[in-house]
Design a protein around this motif. Sequence first.
Motif, PDB file in Angstrom:
ATOM      1  N   UNK A 288       0.825  -1.199   0.000  1.00  0.00           N
ATOM      2  CA  UNK A 288       0.000   0.000   0.000  1.00  0.00           C
ATOM      3  C   UNK A 288       0.863   1.255   0.000  1.00  0.00           C
ATOM      4  N   UNK A 289       0.537   2.171  -0.882  1.00  0.00           N
ATOM      5  CA  UNK A 289       1.122   3.513  -0.858  1.00  0.00           C
ATOM      6  C   UNK A 289       0.060   4.418  -0.252  1.00  0.00           C
ATOM      7  N   UNK A 290       0.048   4.428   1.078  1.00  0.00           N
ATOM      8  CA  UNK A 290      -1.046   5.057   1.833  1.00  0.00           C
ATOM      9  C   UNK A 290      -0.671   6.492   2.191  1.00  0.00           C
ATOM     10  N   UNK A 291      -0.681   7.351   1.201  1.00  0.00           N
ATOM     11  CA  UNK A 291      -0.167   8.696   1.410  1.00  0.00           C
ATOM     12  C   UNK A 291      -0.978   9.500   2.417  1.00  0.00           C
ATOM     13  N   UNK A 292      -2.248   9.206   2.545  1.00  0.00           N
ATOM     14  CA  UNK A 292      -3.096   9.976   3.459  1.00  0.00           C
ATOM     15  C   UNK A 292      -3.435   9.225   4.739  1.00  0.00           C
TER      16      UNK A 292
END
Length: 406
Positions: A48-52
């Motif tokens: 996951x690229x969970x930027x927020x």
Amino acid sequence: MKQHIAVIGGGVIGLSTAFALIRAGHNVTLIEQNEDVGLGASYANGGQLSYRYVSPLADAGIPRQALGWIMKSGSPVSLRLRVDPTQWRWMLSFLAACNRSTNRKNAKILLQLGLEGQTEMATWRAEGLEGYFWRQAGKLVLYRQNKVFQKAVSTIQNPTLERALSPEDCAKIEPAFAHLAPDLAGGIFSPEDEVADSYLFCRSLKVSLLSNPQFRYLPGKAALKPETDKHCMLTVDGVGYAVDRIVLAAGLNSREIVVPLGIRLPLYGLKGYSLTLRPSPEKLPSISVTDYDNRVVYARLGDTLRVAAMVDIGAEDRSLTPTRLTSLRHLVRRTLPGLNSNNLPDFPWTGLRPATPTGVPIIGHSRYENLLFNVGHGALGFTLAAGSAARITKLIDQAHPEGIQK
């Protein structure tokens, strides 16, 4: 001013750092002690690229929750106390950070770093970096407890980029998890979050770097020792190398590397687990999902499903613990019964995620003028890698040619 920079560490942080420095026009030598890149904590993480969604683990109520988890089999967190000063120092600092104000302050730091990384990654893709199953799938975080859900909703700053959903809306947006709706308080959907395969990303970075004549890949074990009060010396397998700057990005190994310099990095390895399954394509969820209460993430990467979970505090190696894997497999079967995972082979993995007590990575200068740190990203290494690399590059480009300005 173009410099010769050595980057120690061939995981997602080190490779991203080397890539950003090459793009800025520097000469870069990347040093990796494993047989290839991306084989440590970067190998089979959650994807996951969970930027927020970057809130640190240290928060108000977590110590009390953790006590309950520790007493339960298959819990998200396990703790094994050791006669280890490093563990106790880290845990005391972690407990000190477990309050709401500190969590919110650090979450803002991580959010800014993550968003910088998202912009940087978009630039890299636009320039042709590919081959790692990137998708802007969006991310759905599912909550079972209304109090926890309402607390999460209260932190939403932009309702367009983070939308609070009812259990019924959660079921509509990702039908693979629809049967959980009766047990849910709600969910938060971030449409701009992304997924990708961290190991393949590392491989893509290496291939791209090797095509650049200003880059050199150097396999071997790096060591640092003082040369003067202000400079340290780099050796690789006992051979000295003269460079202008050194960036230490070797994950948990960074802690050992700086001991001869008299530096104590506040890093501790949080052991995590993952399973990679290959169900029928029609059974794969399309959206990245986090089961908040169980601390489990589900991400579709190409034609596979990556399931990552658990934090073991006090584990000293990367051995696969059978009881933890059994618990994770049972949880997958309960959460996604449509996968028929009893009949599916899975590929288990475990890694030690290098974490600081606060969850905020250490990015910046050391007390040695030629040494910078890019370490301590914990479970958010992939998400924060490009942003961290951009910050290191900026620090180096802003430094005075004759020494780092502090």
